[in-house]
Scaffold this motif. Structure first.
Motif, short mmCIF file in Angstrom:
data_model
loop_
_atom_site.label_atom_id
_atom_site.label_comp_id
_atom_site.label_asym_id
_atom_site.label_seq_id
_atom_site.Cartn_x
_atom_site.Cartn_y
_atom_site.Cartn_z
N ARG A 295 39.45 45.12 51.98
CA ARG A 295 39.13 44.73 50.60
C ARG A 295 39.29 45.94 49.70
NH1 ARG A 295 34.97 40.62 50.16
NH2 ARG A 295 35.43 40.79 47.95
N PRO A 296 39.66 45.75 48.45
CA PRO A 296 39.87 46.91 47.55
C PRO A 296 38.56 47.53 47.09
CG PRO A 296 40.29 44.85 46.39
CD PRO A 296 40.03 44.48 47.83
N VAL A 297 38.52 48.86 47.07
CA VAL A 297 37.33 49.54 46.57
C VAL A 297 37.17 49.31 45.07
CG1 VAL A 297 37.28 51.35 48.32
CG2 VAL A 297 38.54 51.74 46.24
N ARG A 298 38.28 49.15 44.39
CA ARG A 298 38.26 48.97 42.93
C ARG A 298 37.30 47.84 42.51
NH1 ARG A 298 43.09 47.60 42.65
NH2 ARG A 298 42.76 45.37 42.65
N ALA A 299 37.35 46.73 43.22
CA ALA A 299 36.53 45.58 42.84
C ALA A 299 35.04 45.91 42.89
CB ALA A 299 36.85 44.40 43.74
N VAL A 300 34.63 46.64 43.90
CA VAL A 300 33.21 46.99 44.04
C VAL A 300 32.83 48.08 43.06
CG1 VAL A 300 31.50 47.98 45.62
CG2 VAL A 300 33.11 46.27 46.46
N ASP B 30 34.35 49.19 40.27
CA ASP B 30 34.49 48.85 38.85
C ASP B 30 33.30 48.00 38.38
OD1 ASP B 30 35.87 49.01 36.41
OD2 ASP B 30 36.88 47.10 36.77
N ALA B 31 32.78 47.15 39.26
CA ALA B 31 31.63 46.31 38.91
C ALA B 31 30.37 47.14 38.64
CB ALA B 31 31.36 45.31 40.03
N LEU B 32 30.35 48.38 39.08
CA LEU B 32 29.18 49.25 38.85
C LEU B 32 29.24 49.94 37.49
CD1 LEU B 32 28.85 50.80 42.41
CD2 LEU B 32 27.48 48.97 41.39
N ASP B 33 30.26 49.63 36.70
CA ASP B 33 30.41 50.16 35.34
C ASP B 33 30.22 51.68 35.29
OD1 ASP B 33 30.97 49.94 32.65
OD2 ASP B 33 28.87 49.63 32.10
N PRO B 34 31.07 52.40 36.04
CA PRO B 34 30.89 53.85 36.11
C PRO B 34 31.32 54.55 34.82
CG PRO B 34 32.88 53.24 37.24
CD PRO B 34 32.20 51.95 36.86
#
Length: 184
Positions: free
Chosen positions: A146-151, A153-157
């Motif tokens: 699974r892509p790390v981006r999806a997780v 990015d959802a954390l609004d860094p």
């Protein structure tokens, strides 16, 4: 946490993080940027010449960066509040880089992390500092491939501007040659 697995297929399958730049392996250079962190977790095959870290690997191995992050999180204790997550192939990452990321995260208590952003603004997801609790809560049940981006990015860094050198990585022989030239 240093992600130090992967196939390095564009480099002929060598143990990429053990390639030397400036007389030190890429992994040693990354660990130097983490000096003083405790614990230091390296996700990838154990390398006996690298002492003083906790080793782990995703099960089964080869599940991609998100699976590696998940494996690394399992090595952290319940009291660990913040974790740096770094790909092990960035030869110009420094302690100052990590200090800037930590400071950006400290200034924004609502953000789940702070990540380096290329000069064009694109985030480098594996060059960041993250709140452990938020990251654990965001991890999906299935992490393999699974892509790390999806997780992440959802954390609004917070996006922290990076220098070109900080985000340069080693994926090809040309990248390695450039890193070695820049380090002279």
């Amino acid at each position: 946490m240093v992600l130090a697995g992967g196939r390095a297929s564009r480099l002929g399958g060598v143990d990429k993080v053990m390639l030397p730049v400036g007389g030190r392996s890429l992994l040693d250079r990354t660990l130097e940027a983490l000096r003083g962190a405790d614990p230091v977790v390296v996700v990838g095959p154990r390398r006996p010449e690298v002492p003083g870290v906790r080793w782990t690997v995703e099960e089964p191995a080869g599940g991609g960066p998100l699976a590696a992050v998940d494996a690394g999180l399992r090595c952290l204790g319940p009291g660990d509040a913040v974790v740096a997550i770094l790909a092990g192939d960035h030869p110009h990452l420094t302690r100052d880089t990590l200090d800037r990321l930590r400071e950006a995260l400290r200034r924004d208590p609502e953000a789940g992390g702070a990540v380096l952003a290329e000069p064009g603004g694109r985030p480098q997801w594996l060059l960041g500092v993250w709140r452990v609790r938020a990251l654990r809560e965001a991890m999906p049940a299935e992490v393999r491939n699974r892509p790390v981006r999806a997780v992440f990015d959802a954390l609004d860094p917070v996006r922290v501007p990076a220098t070109t050198a900080e985000v340069s990585d080693v994926d090809t022989q040309d990248d390695l040659d450039r890193a070695r030239s820049a380090d002279r």
